[in-house]
Motif scaffolding. Structure first.
Motif, PDB file in Angstrom:
ATOM      1  N   THR A 130      26.987  63.572  37.280  1.00 46.02           N
ATOM      2  CA  THR A 130      25.877  63.560  36.320  1.00 46.02           C
ATOM      3  C   THR A 130      24.522  63.718  36.991  1.00 46.02           C
ATOM      4  N   GLY A 131      24.531  64.055  38.290  1.00 50.29           N
ATOM      5  CA  GLY A 131      23.288  64.384  38.965  1.00 50.29           C
ATOM      6  C   GLY A 131      22.452  63.215  39.423  1.00 50.29           C
ATOM      7  N   ALA A 132      23.076  62.061  39.682  1.00 44.86           N
ATOM      8  CA  ALA A 132      22.319  60.895  40.136  1.00 44.86           C
ATOM      9  C   ALA A 132      21.696  61.124  41.504  1.00 44.86           C
ATOM     10  N   TYR A 133      22.308  61.990  42.303  1.00 46.69           N
ATOM     11  CA  TYR A 133      21.801  62.268  43.645  1.00 46.69           C
ATOM     12  C   TYR A 133      21.442  63.747  43.742  1.00 46.69           C
ATOM     13  N   PRO A 134      20.217  64.074  44.123  1.00 44.45           N
ATOM     14  CA  PRO A 134      19.832  65.485  44.247  1.00 44.45           C
ATOM     15  C   PRO A 134      20.695  66.192  45.289  1.00 44.45           C
ATOM     16  N   PRO A 135      20.881  67.498  45.145  1.00 40.78           N
ATOM     17  CA  PRO A 135      21.649  68.259  46.138  1.00 40.78           C
ATOM     18  C   PRO A 135      21.120  68.036  47.548  1.00 40.78           C
ATOM     19  N   GLY A 136      22.037  67.845  48.473  1.00 52.67           N
ATOM     20  CA  GLY A 136      21.668  67.612  49.855  1.00 52.67           C
ATOM     21  C   GLY A 136      21.476  66.155  50.221  1.00 52.67           C
ATOM     22  N   THR A 137      21.502  65.242  49.235  1.00 49.56           N
ATOM     23  CA  THR A 137      21.305  63.818  49.506  1.00 49.56           C
ATOM     24  C   THR A 137      22.413  63.266  50.397  1.00 49.56           C
ATOM     25  N   ARG A 138      22.029  62.574  51.437  1.00 53.62           N
ATOM     26  CA  ARG A 138      23.007  61.914  52.300  1.00 53.62           C
ATOM     27  C   ARG A 138      23.598  60.723  51.547  1.00 53.62           C
ATOM     28  N   LEU A 139      24.907  60.614  51.561  1.00 54.09           N
ATOM     29  CA  LEU A 139      25.606  59.538  50.865  1.00 54.09           C
ATOM     30  C   LEU A 139      26.124  58.559  51.918  1.00 54.09           C
ATOM     31  N   ASP A 140      25.338  57.535  52.174  1.00 53.73           N
ATOM     32  CA  ASP A 140      25.664  56.566  53.208  1.00 53.73           C
ATOM     33  C   ASP A 140      26.566  55.470  52.620  1.00 53.73           C
ATOM     34  N   PRO A 141      27.759  55.278  53.166  1.00 53.73           N
ATOM     35  CA  PRO A 141      28.686  54.284  52.603  1.00 53.73           C
ATOM     36  C   PRO A 141      28.105  52.877  52.530  1.00 53.73           C
ATOM     37  N   ARG A 142      27.310  52.479  53.512  1.00 57.05           N
ATOM     38  CA  ARG A 142      26.769  51.116  53.502  1.00 57.05           C
ATOM     39  C   ARG A 142      25.730  50.936  52.399  1.00 57.05           C
ATOM     40  N   GLN A 143      24.880  51.924  52.208  1.00 55.86           N
ATOM     41  CA  GLN A 143      23.892  51.834  51.135  1.00 55.86           C
ATOM     42  C   GLN A 143      24.563  51.863  49.763  1.00 55.86           C
ATOM     43  N   LEU A 144      25.534  52.746  49.613  1.00 57.76           N
ATOM     44  CA  LEU A 144      26.254  52.826  48.341  1.00 57.76           C
ATOM     45  C   LEU A 144      27.025  51.552  48.070  1.00 57.76           C
ATOM     46  N   ALA A 145      27.572  50.941  49.103  1.00 57.63           N
ATOM     47  CA  ALA A 145      28.336  49.704  48.932  1.00 57.63           C
ATOM     48  C   ALA A 145      27.467  48.605  48.329  1.00 57.63           C
ATOM     49  N   ARG A 146      26.216  48.504  48.794  1.00 61.88           N
ATOM     50  CA  ARG A 146      25.318  47.487  48.232  1.00 61.88           C
ATOM     51  C   ARG A 146      25.032  47.759  46.766  1.00 61.88           C
ATOM     52  N   ALA A 147      24.866  49.031  46.417  1.00 62.84           N
ATOM     53  CA  ALA A 147      24.564  49.380  45.025  1.00 62.84           C
ATOM     54  C   ALA A 147      25.762  49.170  44.113  1.00 62.84           C
ATOM     55  N   MET A 148      26.976  49.230  44.673  1.00 63.94           N
ATOM     56  CA  MET A 148      28.193  49.140  43.864  1.00 63.94           C
ATOM     57  C   MET A 148      28.908  47.806  43.995  1.00 63.94           C
ATOM     58  N   ASP A 149      28.268  46.859  44.670  1.00 64.46           N
ATOM     59  CA  ASP A 149      28.856  45.533  44.835  1.00 64.46           C
ATOM     60  C   ASP A 149      30.254  45.623  45.435  1.00 64.46           C
ATOM     61  N   ALA A 150      30.348  46.321  46.548  1.00 66.69           N
ATOM     62  CA  ALA A 150      31.628  46.498  47.236  1.00 66.69           C
ATOM     63  C   ALA A 150      31.357  46.568  48.728  1.00 66.69           C
ATOM     64  N   SER A 151      32.416  46.489  49.513  1.00 66.12           N
ATOM     65  CA  SER A 151      32.262  46.661  50.949  1.00 66.12           C
ATOM     66  C   SER A 151      32.230  48.156  51.276  1.00 66.12           C
ATOM     67  N   ALA A 152      31.874  48.475  52.509  1.00 65.77           N
ATOM     68  CA  ALA A 152      31.753  49.878  52.886  1.00 65.77           C
ATOM     69  C   ALA A 152      33.094  50.586  52.955  1.00 65.77           C
ATOM     70  N   THR A 153      34.179  49.852  53.208  1.00 71.45           N
ATOM     71  CA  THR A 153      35.492  50.489  53.376  1.00 71.45           C
ATOM     72  C   THR A 153      35.965  51.212  52.124  1.00 71.45           C
ATOM     73  N   PRO A 154      36.007  50.565  50.934  1.00 65.44           N
ATOM     74  CA  PRO A 154      36.432  51.316  49.745  1.00 65.44           C
ATOM     75  C   PRO A 154      35.482  52.446  49.384  1.00 65.44           C
ATOM     76  N   VAL A 155      34.190  52.291  49.680  1.00 66.87           N
ATOM     77  CA  VAL A 155      33.234  53.362  49.414  1.00 66.87           C
ATOM     78  C   VAL A 155      33.541  54.558  50.304  1.00 66.87           C
ATOM     79  N   ARG A 156      33.812  54.278  51.581  1.00 66.38           N
ATOM     80  CA  ARG A 156      34.146  55.360  52.507  1.00 66.38           C
ATOM     81  C   ARG A 156      35.452  56.047  52.090  1.00 66.38           C
ATOM     82  N   ASP A 157      36.422  55.259  51.659  1.00 68.03           N
ATOM     83  CA  ASP A 157      37.695  55.833  51.196  1.00 68.03           C
ATOM     84  C   ASP A 157      37.470  56.718  49.961  1.00 68.03           C
TER      85      ASP A 157
END
Length: 207
Positions: free
Chosen positions: A20-47
């Motif tokens: 749905t376009g939450a991240y502009p094209p080219g945006t780096r998707l860092d597992p640790r940052q995403l994990a904080r936003a999704m209330d999860a650890s970095a491992t499932p985000v990386r998977d």
């Protein structure tokens, strides 16, 4: 929640955000940052990111991480041409259904353009007799979702064109629908440069 259930939750959440376009094209998707936003650890985000990379919904490089795809005009042309061929193939050989007075029930009335395109192309995929073809169309639909809003901004007639395709589907006019789908995607290939520019961050020059 079990690790598998957590990964599935993160995968679905992240996939929806990307489509749905939450991240502009080219945006780096860092597992640790995403994990904080999704209330999860970095491992499932990386998977989940590895799974989405396998689906070509995100880009990944060895030791360079993940990012939102940054598609060029040529990339979009190839994607639109591929999608048009897949959908036409899924409709090939279907017999006309002239006696459908009320139309087919599988296609719901959906107002937002991106969701309506997903719905139409999705039910065409479901009706395909070849399982690999179904998977390929669904993947095309998911990878194209981030561009649908830009399509409508570039080409305001898109909603009218989609409505005509929806009507052909509802009444089983398969030959007419194949023709419209082919025309729809040829028009998209001509507009690919403008669509790519519309979704590209303003600080990032066209390439």
């Amino acid at each position: 929640m079990s690790p598998g259930a957590t990964m599935e939750r993160v995968y679905i959440d992240l996939k929806v955000r990307i489509m749905t376009g939450a991240y502009p094209p080219g945006t780096r998707l860092d597992p640790r940052q995403l994990a904080r936003a999704m209330d999860a650890s970095a491992t499932p985000v990386r998977d989940a990111l590895h799974r989405l990379s396998g689906e070509r919904i995100v880009d990944s490089w060895h030791q360079e991480g993940f990012r939102q795809p940054l598609l060029t005009e040529a990339d979009l042309v190839d994607l639109y041409e591929w999608g048009g061929m897949l959908l036409a193939l899924a409709l090939k050989g279907r017999q006309p259904s002239p006696n459908l007075r009320a139309g087919l029930s599988e296609l719901q009335k959906i107002e937002p353009y991106p969701e309506a395109v997903d719905s139409l192309f999705g039910v065409i995929a479901v009706g395909a007799s070849n399982r690999e073809l179904r998977y390929a169309i669904v993947n095309f639909v998911e990878r194209s979702r981030a561009f649908r809003s830009a399509e409508l901004r570039i080409d305001p007639a898109s909603r009218v064109t989609l409505a005509a395709m929806e009507e052909d589907y509802r009444f089983g006019r398969w030959t007419a629908l194949r023709s419209k789908i082919t025309t729809f995607h040829r028009r998209r290939t001509r507009q690919a440069g403008r669509i790519a520019a519309a979704v590209r961050p303003r600080s990032d020059p066209l390439r």
